[in-house]
Enzyme design. Structure first.
Site, PDB file in Angstrom:
ATOM      1  N   LYS A  41      13.247   9.740   4.863  1.00  0.00           N
ATOM      2  CA  LYS A  41      11.802   9.913   5.091  1.00  0.00           C
ATOM      3  C   LYS A  41      11.007   9.330   3.925  1.00  0.00           C
ATOM      4  CE  LYS A  41      12.186  14.606   3.246  1.00  0.00           C
ATOM      5  NZ  LYS A  41      12.518  15.989   3.621  1.00  0.00           N
ATOM      6  N   ARG A 139       8.715  27.426   6.949  1.00  0.00           N
ATOM      7  CA  ARG A 139       7.912  26.218   7.152  1.00  0.00           C
ATOM      8  C   ARG A 139       7.888  25.943   8.647  1.00  0.00           C
ATOM      9  NH1 ARG A 139       9.693  20.713   4.107  1.00  0.00           N
ATOM     10  NH2 ARG A 139      11.483  20.912   5.495  1.00  0.00           N
ATOM     11  N   HIS A 168      16.978  25.132   7.099  1.00  0.00           N
ATOM     12  CA  HIS A 168      16.683  24.439   5.841  1.00  0.00           C
ATOM     13  C   HIS A 168      16.690  25.432   4.686  1.00  0.00           C
ATOM     14  CE1 HIS A 168      15.434  21.103   3.442  1.00  0.00           C
ATOM     15  NE2 HIS A 168      14.196  21.510   3.250  1.00  0.00           N
ATOM     16  N   ARG A 222      22.659  17.023   4.879  1.00  0.00           N
ATOM     17  CA  ARG A 222      21.428  16.213   4.948  1.00  0.00           C
ATOM     18  C   ARG A 222      20.871  15.910   3.561  1.00  0.00           C
ATOM     19  NH1 ARG A 222      19.746  20.643   8.156  1.00  0.00           N
ATOM     20  NH2 ARG A 222      18.231  21.064   6.503  1.00  0.00           N
ATOM     21  N   TYR A 267     -11.044   1.956 -19.475  1.00  0.00           N
ATOM     22  CA  TYR A 267     -12.182   2.793 -19.076  1.00  0.00           C
ATOM     23  C   TYR A 267     -12.325   4.004 -19.995  1.00  0.00           C
ATOM     24  CZ  TYR A 267     -12.229   0.267 -14.623  1.00  0.00           C
ATOM     25  OH  TYR A 267     -12.310  -0.692 -13.658  1.00  0.00           O
ATOM     26  N   CYS A 314      -5.423   1.756 -15.027  1.00  0.00           N
ATOM     27  CA  CYS A 314      -6.394   1.329 -14.018  1.00  0.00           C
ATOM     28  C   CYS A 314      -5.694   1.246 -12.656  1.00  0.00           C
ATOM     29  CB  CYS A 314      -6.966  -0.033 -14.371  1.00  0.00           C
ATOM     30  SG  CYS A 314      -7.632  -0.134 -16.041  1.00  0.00           S
ATOM     31  N   MET A 315      -6.452   0.873 -11.633  1.00  0.00           N
ATOM     32  CA  MET A 315      -5.852   0.808 -10.303  1.00  0.00           C
ATOM     33  C   MET A 315      -4.717  -0.226 -10.245  1.00  0.00           C
ATOM     34  SD  MET A 315      -7.680   0.164  -6.638  1.00  0.00           S
ATOM     35  CE  MET A 315      -8.804   1.541  -6.777  1.00  0.00           C
ATOM     36  N   ASP A 316      -4.924  -1.348 -10.918  1.00  0.00           N
ATOM     37  CA  ASP A 316      -3.985  -2.462 -10.760  1.00  0.00           C
ATOM     38  C   ASP A 316      -3.356  -2.934 -12.064  1.00  0.00           C
ATOM     39  OD1 ASP A 316      -5.139  -2.633  -8.069  1.00  0.00           O
ATOM     40  OD2 ASP A 316      -6.866  -3.412  -9.166  1.00  0.00           O
TER      41      ASP A 316
HETATM   42  C1  LIG Z   1      13.637  16.473   2.999  1.00  0.00           C
HETATM   43  C2  LIG Z   1      14.635  17.252   3.724  1.00  0.00           C
HETATM   44  C3  LIG Z   1      15.988  17.171   3.382  1.00  0.00           C
HETATM   45  C4  LIG Z   1      16.491  16.419   2.166  1.00  0.00           C
HETATM   46  O1  LIG Z   1      16.131  17.106   0.984  1.00  0.00           O
HETATM   47  P1  LIG Z   1      16.703  16.660  -0.432  1.00  0.00           P
HETATM   48  O2  LIG Z   1      16.301  17.746  -1.341  1.00  0.00           O
HETATM   49  O3  LIG Z   1      16.053  15.362  -0.772  1.00  0.00           O
HETATM   50  O4  LIG Z   1      18.164  16.521  -0.284  1.00  0.00           O
HETATM   51  C5  LIG Z   1      16.902  17.819   4.196  1.00  0.00           C
HETATM   52  N1  LIG Z   1      16.496  18.535   5.268  1.00  0.00           N
HETATM   53  C6  LIG Z   1      15.193  18.663   5.606  1.00  0.00           C
HETATM   54  C7  LIG Z   1      14.813  19.475   6.781  1.00  0.00           C
HETATM   55  C8  LIG Z   1      14.219  18.038   4.838  1.00  0.00           C
HETATM   56  O5  LIG Z   1      12.940  18.179   5.160  1.00  0.00           O
END
Ligand SMILES: *Cc1c(COP(=O)(O)O)cnc(C)c1O
Length: 389
Positions: A41, A139, A168, A222, A267, A314-316
């Site tokens: 992600k 969540r 999770h 995961r 700045y 700065c921005m850039d």
């Molecule tokens: C982001 C996420 C992960 C991965 O988390 P890490 O701490 O980067 O390993 C796994 N499961 C779910 C549901 C997540 O949102």
């Protein structure tokens, strides 16, 4: 450094050889009978979604996870055809495309399950889903008390293919804490009670679960952060210490000037030269993800030596004070990474900004082209436009 897109003078480097090593070390740690679902992600935590996903494919990961529909579509458009799980809560309008792109998605309430079955009935299609139960993250996820009813609804409804069940972990980066063992217990009790451990993919472990709680590994893990080489906690098991970051940021000096003692830089003149000095301008700023909070705090490396970023970022662009040393336009400066025997870790940035490594990493955006170090040499990649995450 040939073929730099637009000859852009600041870039991210990702060492895909190290990244693949990290995946192999995770696989060894969890055992070869278990699946890895690599979490990609937020543009693969800033490492670049498509190249990272392709490397993961080459390393034979079983699954990819993204947070939302559009990230899933980007993977499919890149011809990545392994299973992809959308972790975030879905919206009813997204269901047709989730199905069209063969994305597995999360059902986390009775209400959503009903909507999915209605849309599937209209489309005459089935949906591949994972049921998410909440064991303490609070969540998303169905509460354990109501999960059996939702499970029953999904199992009884021919529009669903139940592929997995997951939960999770909330605080698994605190290895000694009972709360995580408790979450694991609740989850395993649930899957055993309903015979899910034999029929669908049960998964629970994020990076911290992978690292510290082998009871959370179940059928699939995961990890996100750990695969990119960062540790969920300072006290890492020895076995995993070969996991290393694969992310660097470099830029070419774009300007050199001598300023006199007392001159204010950038700045609001938040830095005043304490003596006559040499100032380099570096073409990267908060518009690329170099956080403005690092002004007058962070450093960069030039020829293996640390120099402070001075004045407001700065921005850039930002400025670096190299004192009486010399630096030339075109010299390569390291903002994150190693140069000779010195290193600047991303943790310096996250500590100085009072945040975590995740936020710093995914803050680096696609104005920066990315150079991938592969077995076959360096491959450059630039997202074509802002829609291509
Ligand atoms: C982001 C996420 C992960 C991965 O988390 P890490 O701490 O980067 O390993 C796994 N499961 C779910 C549901 C997540 O949102």
């Amino acid at each position: 450094m040939l073929n730099v897109p637009f000859h852009h003078p600041a870039w991210i480097e990702v060492d895909l050889r190290q990244f693949k090593k990290n995946l192999a070390l995770i696989q060894d740690h969890i055992g070869h009978s278990k699946k890895i679902c690599l979490v990609v992600k937020a543009n693969a935590y800033g490492h670049g979604l498509v190249p990272v996903a392709k490397a993961a494919l080459a390393a034979k990961v079983d699954y990819l996870a993204v947070s939302c529909l559009q990230e899933g579509i980007l993977l499919r458009h890149a011809n990545i055809n392994i299973p992809v799980l959308v972790l975030g809560a879905i919206h009813v309008e997204q269901i047709p495309e989730l199905i069209k792109y063969d994305l597995e998605f999360t059902v986390a309430s009775h209400y959503k399950a009903k909507l999915v079955s209605e849309v599937c009935a209209q489309l005459k299609k089935t949906a591949k889903v994972h049921l998410e139960v909440d064991t303490g993250m609070n969540r998303t996820g169905v509460r354990l008390e109501t999960a059996p009813a939702v499970l029953k609804f999904i199992q009884a409804n021919s529009y669903f293919q139940l592929i997995g069940v997951y939960s999770h972990l909330a605080i698994a980066d605190m290895p000694g804490h009972d709360f995580t063992s408790n979450q694991i217990k609740k989850f395993t009790h649930f899957i055993e009670m309903y015979g899910l451990n034999k029929t669908v993919i049960c998964h629970l472990a994020n990076s911290a679960g992978v690292t510290f709680f082998s009871a959370s590994h179940l059928d699939m893990v995961r990890p996100g952060l750990l695969a990119f080489g960062y540790y969920p906690s300072r006290d890492m098991p020895k076995k995993l210490l070969d996991i290393k970051p694969c992310f660097s940021i470099r830029a070419k000096v774009s300007y050199f000037k001598t300023v006199l003692q007392g001159a204010g830089i950038s700045y609001n003149h938040t830095y005043i030269a304490p003596k006559d000095t040499h100032i380099l301008t570096i073409p990267i700023g908060y518009g690329d993800g170099l956080r403005r909070n690092l002004s007058n705090k962070a450093a960069v490396l030039l020829n293996g030596k640390r120099y402070p970023i001075v004045g407001a970022i700065c921005m850039d662009q930002c400025m670096v004070d190299i004192g009486s040393d010399s630096g030339y336009v075109g010299d390569v400066v390291t903002i994150i990474g190693t140069d000779k025997n010195s290193a600047i870790k991303i943790e310096e940035h996250s500590d100085l900004c009072a945040t975590n490594v995740y936020e710093i990493l995914c803050g680096f955006n696609n104005r920066l082209p990315r150079a991938y170090h592969t077995e076959a040499g360096i491959v450059w990649w630039q997202a074509e436009n802002c829609h291509e995450l």
